[in-house]
Design an enzyme around this catalytic site. Sequence first.
Site, PDB file in Angstrom:
ATOM      1  N   VAL A  15       0.855  -1.186   0.000  1.00 37.61           N
ATOM      2  CA  VAL A  15       0.000   0.000   0.000  1.00 37.61           C
ATOM      3  C   VAL A  15       0.888   1.230   0.000  1.00 37.61           C
ATOM      4  CG1 VAL A  15      -1.757   1.260   1.272  1.00 37.61           C
ATOM      5  CG2 VAL A  15      -1.807  -1.246   1.241  1.00 37.61           C
ATOM      6  N   HIS A  16       0.688   2.097  -0.948  1.00 37.18           N
ATOM      7  CA  HIS A  16       1.515   3.293  -1.035  1.00 37.18           C
ATOM      8  C   HIS A  16       1.171   4.253   0.102  1.00 37.18           C
ATOM      9  CE1 HIS A  16       3.434   2.726  -5.076  1.00 37.18           C
ATOM     10  NE2 HIS A  16       2.514   1.773  -5.087  1.00 37.18           N
TER      11      HIS A  16
END
Length: 212
Positions: A81-82
């Site tokens: 997940v960025h």
Amino acid sequence: MLGKLDTDYTPEWRNSFHFVRRPDQPEWIGFVHKGAVATGPIALGNRSVIGYKSYIEIKKALRIGNFTNIGGDFTLIQGGVHPMNYASQYALNKTFHMNMKRPDAEQPKNEAQHIGNDVWISARVTLLQDVDIADGCVIGAGAVVTKPTEPYGVYAGNPAKLIRHRFPKQHIDALLEIKWWDWNVEKITRNTQFFDTDLTTFDGDIKDLIVD
């Protein structure tokens, strides 16, 4: 070479699916559609199906229970997940070798992600990393599952929300205790009444329906 169990299935199945076998368990078989992509450490349960155009990319582990159907265009990518709490969400470390402490993407937190037994996942469903689907669930078409589900829940929407439970609580508790998905083929096939009873209207003890 096809084994006896493989030839029991219709030509449509034999032409469309890769049959996954375990040499040490003759009755065990799984199905992965030839149009699906599934990479990484995936444990596919007995008689479970990964459908057409599904894309599953696993970094840590995915465990799929028995008798679970994953419909077409299913997506699960444990790609990280960025982070949103920095000036940029871009993979700057990987691109420019900037040696920053912040990760380019947060990798899965759990050692394994689980999709339970007797789950039906409809077409075009997206499941986020680290989110588990419980036994007996139904996930409606196009849903995006962002939070863990409850056993025997029916979920739909983006983000997916609980619409209802499939059965009354006493039946759900009994089914979770019975774990029919662990039965051998002989026990399954001699329990026609158990599998043929509408549990939404049945008000007795479902254990009384079972033939040992």
